[in-house]
Design a protein around this motif. Sequence first.
Motif, PDB file in Angstrom:
ATOM      1  N   LEU A 189     -37.909 -30.233  42.573  1.00 28.78           N
ATOM      2  CA  LEU A 189     -39.126 -29.748  42.823  1.00 28.78           C
ATOM      3  C   LEU A 189     -39.458 -28.185  42.205  1.00 28.78           C
ATOM      4  N   ASP A 190     -38.267 -27.463  42.154  1.00 29.03           N
ATOM      5  CA  ASP A 190     -38.503 -26.353  41.203  1.00 29.03           C
ATOM      6  C   ASP A 190     -38.605 -26.282  39.788  1.00 29.03           C
ATOM      7  N   ASP A 191     -37.797 -27.470  39.384  1.00 32.88           N
ATOM      8  CA  ASP A 191     -37.970 -27.933  37.974  1.00 32.88           C
ATOM      9  C   ASP A 191     -39.473 -28.370  37.607  1.00 32.88           C
ATOM     10  N   LEU A 192     -40.174 -29.083  38.538  1.00 33.69           N
ATOM     11  CA  LEU A 192     -41.341 -29.779  38.109  1.00 33.69           C
ATOM     12  C   LEU A 192     -42.480 -28.482  38.336  1.00 33.69           C
ATOM     13  N   VAL A 193     -42.201 -27.740  39.436  1.00 30.57           N
ATOM     14  CA  VAL A 193     -43.263 -26.633  39.589  1.00 30.57           C
ATOM     15  C   VAL A 193     -43.293 -25.685  38.356  1.00 30.57           C
ATOM     16  N   GLY A 194     -41.891 -25.440  37.811  1.00 30.43           N
ATOM     17  CA  GLY A 194     -41.787 -24.382  36.607  1.00 30.43           C
ATOM     18  C   GLY A 194     -42.457 -25.022  35.347  1.00 30.43           C
ATOM     19  N   ARG A 195     -42.401 -26.245  35.147  1.00 29.35           N
ATOM     20  CA  ARG A 195     -42.948 -26.942  34.181  1.00 29.35           C
ATOM     21  C   ARG A 195     -44.498 -27.003  34.179  1.00 29.35           C
ATOM     22  N   ARG A 196     -44.999 -27.256  35.348  1.00 31.13           N
ATOM     23  CA  ARG A 196     -46.331 -27.304  35.423  1.00 31.13           C
ATOM     24  C   ARG A 196     -46.911 -25.912  35.377  1.00 31.13           C
ATOM     25  N   MET A 197     -46.254 -24.788  35.707  1.00 27.56           N
ATOM     26  CA  MET A 197     -46.649 -23.415  35.664  1.00 27.56           C
ATOM     27  C   MET A 197     -46.716 -23.200  34.065  1.00 27.56           C
ATOM     28  N   SER A 198     -46.159 -23.917  33.403  1.00 29.70           N
ATOM     29  CA  SER A 198     -45.431 -23.637  31.905  1.00 29.70           C
ATOM     30  C   SER A 198     -46.895 -24.341  31.128  1.00 29.70           C
ATOM     31  N   GLY A 199     -47.562 -25.079  31.720  1.00 23.99           N
ATOM     32  CA  GLY A 199     -48.760 -25.789  31.186  1.00 23.99           C
ATOM     33  C   GLY A 199     -48.701 -27.354  31.102  1.00 23.99           C
ATOM     34  N   GLU A 200     -47.447 -28.002  31.600  1.00 22.25           N
ATOM     35  CA  GLU A 200     -47.421 -29.629  31.242  1.00 22.25           C
ATOM     36  C   GLU A 200     -48.423 -30.317  31.990  1.00 22.25           C
ATOM     37  N   PRO A 201     -48.981 -31.168  31.706  1.00 26.22           N
ATOM     38  CA  PRO A 201     -50.025 -32.000  32.618  1.00 26.22           C
ATOM     39  C   PRO A 201     -49.442 -32.429  33.763  1.00 26.22           C
ATOM     40  N   LEU A 202     -50.067 -32.337  34.948  1.00 27.93           N
ATOM     41  CA  LEU A 202     -49.670 -32.869  36.174  1.00 27.93           C
ATOM     42  C   LEU A 202     -49.275 -34.445  36.105  1.00 27.93           C
ATOM     43  N   GLU A 203     -50.059 -35.021  35.401  1.00 29.70           N
ATOM     44  CA  GLU A 203     -49.947 -36.432  35.305  1.00 29.70           C
ATOM     45  C   GLU A 203     -48.494 -37.012  34.632  1.00 29.70           C
ATOM     46  N   GLN A 204     -48.334 -36.049  33.790  1.00 28.39           N
ATOM     47  CA  GLN A 204     -47.127 -36.516  32.935  1.00 28.39           C
ATOM     48  C   GLN A 204     -45.852 -36.061  33.885  1.00 28.39           C
ATOM     49  N   LEU A 205     -45.928 -35.043  34.643  1.00 27.97           N
ATOM     50  CA  LEU A 205     -44.898 -34.759  35.543  1.00 27.97           C
ATOM     51  C   LEU A 205     -44.872 -35.604  36.609  1.00 27.97           C
ATOM     52  N   LEU A 206     -45.836 -36.262  36.916  1.00 32.48           N
ATOM     53  CA  LEU A 206     -45.884 -37.282  38.218  1.00 32.48           C
ATOM     54  C   LEU A 206     -45.256 -38.547  37.676  1.00 32.48           C
ATOM     55  N   GLY A 207     -45.706 -38.837  36.387  1.00 38.10           N
ATOM     56  CA  GLY A 207     -45.601 -40.399  35.667  1.00 38.10           C
ATOM     57  C   GLY A 207     -46.652 -41.175  36.000  1.00 38.10           C
ATOM     58  N   TRP A 208     -47.809 -40.578  36.619  1.00 38.36           N
ATOM     59  CA  TRP A 208     -48.785 -41.381  36.675  1.00 38.36           C
ATOM     60  C   TRP A 208     -49.969 -40.972  36.940  1.00 38.36           C
ATOM     61  N   ALA A 209     -51.387 -41.109  36.574  1.00 35.91           N
ATOM     62  CA  ALA A 209     -52.490 -40.676  36.613  1.00 35.91           C
ATOM     63  C   ALA A 209     -53.475 -41.640  37.458  1.00 35.91           C
ATOM     64  N   ALA A 210     -54.148 -41.057  38.280  1.00 37.67           N
ATOM     65  CA  ALA A 210     -55.167 -41.711  39.171  1.00 37.67           C
ATOM     66  C   ALA A 210     -56.565 -42.142  38.266  1.00 37.67           C
ATOM     67  N   PHE A 211     -56.949 -43.439  38.107  1.00 36.97           N
ATOM     68  CA  PHE A 211     -58.045 -43.677  37.212  1.00 36.97           C
ATOM     69  C   PHE A 211     -58.510 -44.936  37.781  1.00 36.97           C
ATOM     70  N   ASP A 212     -59.843 -45.116  38.119  1.00 39.66           N
ATOM     71  CA  ASP A 212     -60.511 -46.158  38.539  1.00 39.66           C
ATOM     72  C   ASP A 212     -59.873 -46.713  39.874  1.00 39.66           C
TER      73      ASP A 212
END
Length: 256
Positions: A39-62
């Motif tokens: 979690l700490d790693d993911l939050v740090g990467r999100r804070m640095s600008g990585e797209p949330l969807e790439q961190l989660l591994g999925w995007a909500a679409f239709d």
Amino acid sequence: MDVVPAPSAVVDRLRAAGCVFAEDEAALLVAAAGTPGLLDDLVGRRMSGEPLEQLLGWAAFDGLRIAVAPGVFVPRRRTELLVGEAAALVRPGAVVVDLCCGSGAVGAALLARFPGLVLHAADLDPAAVRCARANLSGVPVHEGDLFAALPAELRGRVDVLVANVPYVPTPALALLPPEAREHEPRAALDGGDDGLDVARRVAAGTGEWLAPGGSLLFETGEVQVPAAVAILTAAGLDPRVVADEERGATVVVGTC
């Protein structure tokens, strides 16, 4: 299933980094992490600008969860308008091509609506092709530059050609948020000087690939509509424009 509220410290970190929907993003990251260290790693990467969807591994679409790998263009919710307009043109036995398919989100959404659809997808980016193949099980996903990627037997048989072309003008790329500018492939964003270079190439090739009465659809910016309509007209297509203010989406449709 109820979502477990994220620790306030996680929300605060994301909010401090400028995440507008910090609570929602924190809850998703907590659910994806499994361990405090991850979690700490993911939050740090999100804070640095990585797209949330790439961190989660999925995007909500239709209404679907579309697998999204690092470095692959993240499907936008506004592109659901493109799906809806393409779906309205699909008839039994239709042949549909998802060009510039990226993760395959548009094709996957159309398949969810029409399970027996004859679908082909294509993209220039090898990472996107791998991702699309994961999202489009059993569907031919071709790697290559626009129509050059498609099998010759599709010539003159495509009823619906949906192309999620890049349409950001090159001078405007610097204005994009860092998560797009730094973590998505430039080829999926950069549409040339006026944003319509790829759209021109696609429209110019439709005469060889569309079936009689077939249609080309692509997304564009609102200010680009007059030029996009002119492109379709020059390609011998009858244009129309569909806009959705709520989504901030504009789609142009050309029918032969």
